[in-house]
Design an enzyme around this catalytic site. Sequence first.
Site, PDB file in Angstrom:
ATOM      1  N   TYR A 137      -6.310  21.392  55.769  1.00  0.00           N
ATOM      2  CA  TYR A 137      -5.821  20.105  55.273  1.00  0.00           C
ATOM      3  C   TYR A 137      -5.044  20.381  53.983  1.00  0.00           C
ATOM      4  CZ  TYR A 137      -5.648  15.237  53.823  1.00  0.00           C
ATOM      5  OH  TYR A 137      -5.208  13.988  53.450  1.00  0.00           O
TER       6      TYR A 137
ATOM      7  N   ASP B 208     -16.290  18.463  44.958  1.00  0.00           N
ATOM      8  CA  ASP B 208     -15.505  19.589  45.463  1.00  0.00           C
ATOM      9  C   ASP B 208     -16.374  20.839  45.402  1.00  0.00           C
ATOM     10  OD1 ASP B 208     -13.258  18.066  45.956  1.00  0.00           O
ATOM     11  OD2 ASP B 208     -12.366  18.465  43.988  1.00  0.00           O
TER      12      ASP B 208
ATOM     13  N   HIS C 203     -13.972  19.506  50.181  1.00  0.00           N
ATOM     14  CA  HIS C 203     -14.169  18.210  49.531  1.00  0.00           C
ATOM     15  C   HIS C 203     -15.080  17.360  50.403  1.00  0.00           C
ATOM     16  CE1 HIS C 203     -12.821  14.278  47.746  1.00  0.00           C
ATOM     17  NE2 HIS C 203     -12.953  13.872  49.004  1.00  0.00           N
TER      18      HIS C 203
ATOM     19  N   HIS D 215     -13.092  10.509  44.152  1.00  0.00           N
ATOM     20  CA  HIS D 215     -13.611  11.082  42.906  1.00  0.00           C
ATOM     21  C   HIS D 215     -13.714  10.007  41.823  1.00  0.00           C
ATOM     22  CE1 HIS D 215     -13.700  15.393  43.806  1.00  0.00           C
ATOM     23  NE2 HIS D 215     -12.582  15.230  44.501  1.00  0.00           N
TER      24      HIS D 215
ATOM     25  N   ARG E  10     -14.125  11.662  38.471  1.00  0.00           N
ATOM     26  CA  ARG E  10     -12.928  11.726  37.631  1.00  0.00           C
ATOM     27  C   ARG E  10     -12.567  10.322  37.159  1.00  0.00           C
ATOM     28  NH1 ARG E  10      -9.164  14.592  42.139  1.00  0.00           N
ATOM     29  NH2 ARG E  10     -10.230  16.630  42.322  1.00  0.00           N
TER      30      ARG E  10
ATOM     31  N   HIS F 244      -6.328  21.837  50.389  1.00  0.00           N
ATOM     32  CA  HIS F 244      -7.775  22.061  50.463  1.00  0.00           C
ATOM     33  C   HIS F 244      -8.144  23.410  51.075  1.00  0.00           C
ATOM     34  CE1 HIS F 244      -7.639  17.786  49.601  1.00  0.00           C
ATOM     35  NE2 HIS F 244      -8.917  17.844  49.289  1.00  0.00           N
TER      36      HIS F 244
ATOM     37  N   ASP G 224      -8.626  25.968  49.253  1.00  0.00           N
ATOM     38  CA  ASP G 224      -9.418  26.688  48.253  1.00  0.00           C
ATOM     39  C   ASP G 224     -10.707  25.959  47.870  1.00  0.00           C
ATOM     40  OD1 ASP G 224      -8.302  24.560  46.917  1.00  0.00           O
ATOM     41  OD2 ASP G 224      -7.538  25.749  45.225  1.00  0.00           O
ATOM     42  N   HIS G 225     -11.058  24.921  48.614  1.00  0.00           N
ATOM     43  CA  HIS G 225     -12.332  24.241  48.380  1.00  0.00           C
ATOM     44  C   HIS G 225     -12.631  23.315  49.552  1.00  0.00           C
ATOM     45  CE1 HIS G 225      -9.495  21.129  46.984  1.00  0.00           C
ATOM     46  NE2 HIS G 225     -10.476  20.245  47.143  1.00  0.00           N
TER      47      HIS G 225
END
EC number: 3.4.17.14
Length: 255
Positions: free
Chosen positions: A231, A203, A239, A196, A180, A234, A236-237
């Site tokens: 955490y 991710d 990292h 990122h 990013r 997080h 839904d993914h």
Amino acid sequence: MRPRPIRLLLTALVGAGLAFAPVSAVAAPTATASASADVGALDGCYTWSGTLSEGSSGEAVRQLQIRVAGYPGTGAQLAIDGQFGPATKAAVQRFQSAYGLAADGIAGPATFNKIYQLQDDDCTPVNFTYAELNRCNSDWSGGKVSAATARANALVTMWKLQAMRHAMGDKPITVNGGFRSVTCNSNVGGASNSRHMYGHAADLGAGSQGFCALAQAARNHGFTEILGPGYPGHNDHTHVAGGDGRFWSAPSCGI
């Protein structure tokens, strides 16, 4: 999986008395190919000649370290420094064991040929792409490091993911995001120090493995930052990232 590039046998070139220059991939150096029997193929990304072992140094070692970055041992991260020391030897041994090769820690024809099978002409591993690791922009600019550094860091991340994928039965790993720019990071509410922005992070979607299995496996493949279920932000993914220091937190996964 993307189709692998056509390999040219060096022995055929020598036998025909032809001389071809190695093909250079964009932003990737290419070693001079040796026409010895020790090297089986001229690769579109990078071709090694001879063997590498403890005590070797230079660009050939650095390129090898990128490819075995996912085999540093649990909780460790392999330095990409062009110095073939004990940690690199151990990583090569783990790579060799993972693919059923003689695990002597010496990188020679069998090891290099396996790497050639695993990489595309742009030097990425066959199961991951630069596009997957950059859904922000097309030129890797605007992060906390130069575009070239961010792209190089993402390449190491992909090879770590390739090792993790193989260890998990070669099932596809879903990458939902990677590099990013500062602007992209701000737009998604990312942390001000997010890895990122350095190209280190990815991710991951649940895929068939599940978030926790991914987080647990990542501990063995060179990821110094692992954040997952339990955490904040997080659930839904998962990292994963490289870089300095170590911070793992996925409480719902026992991490």
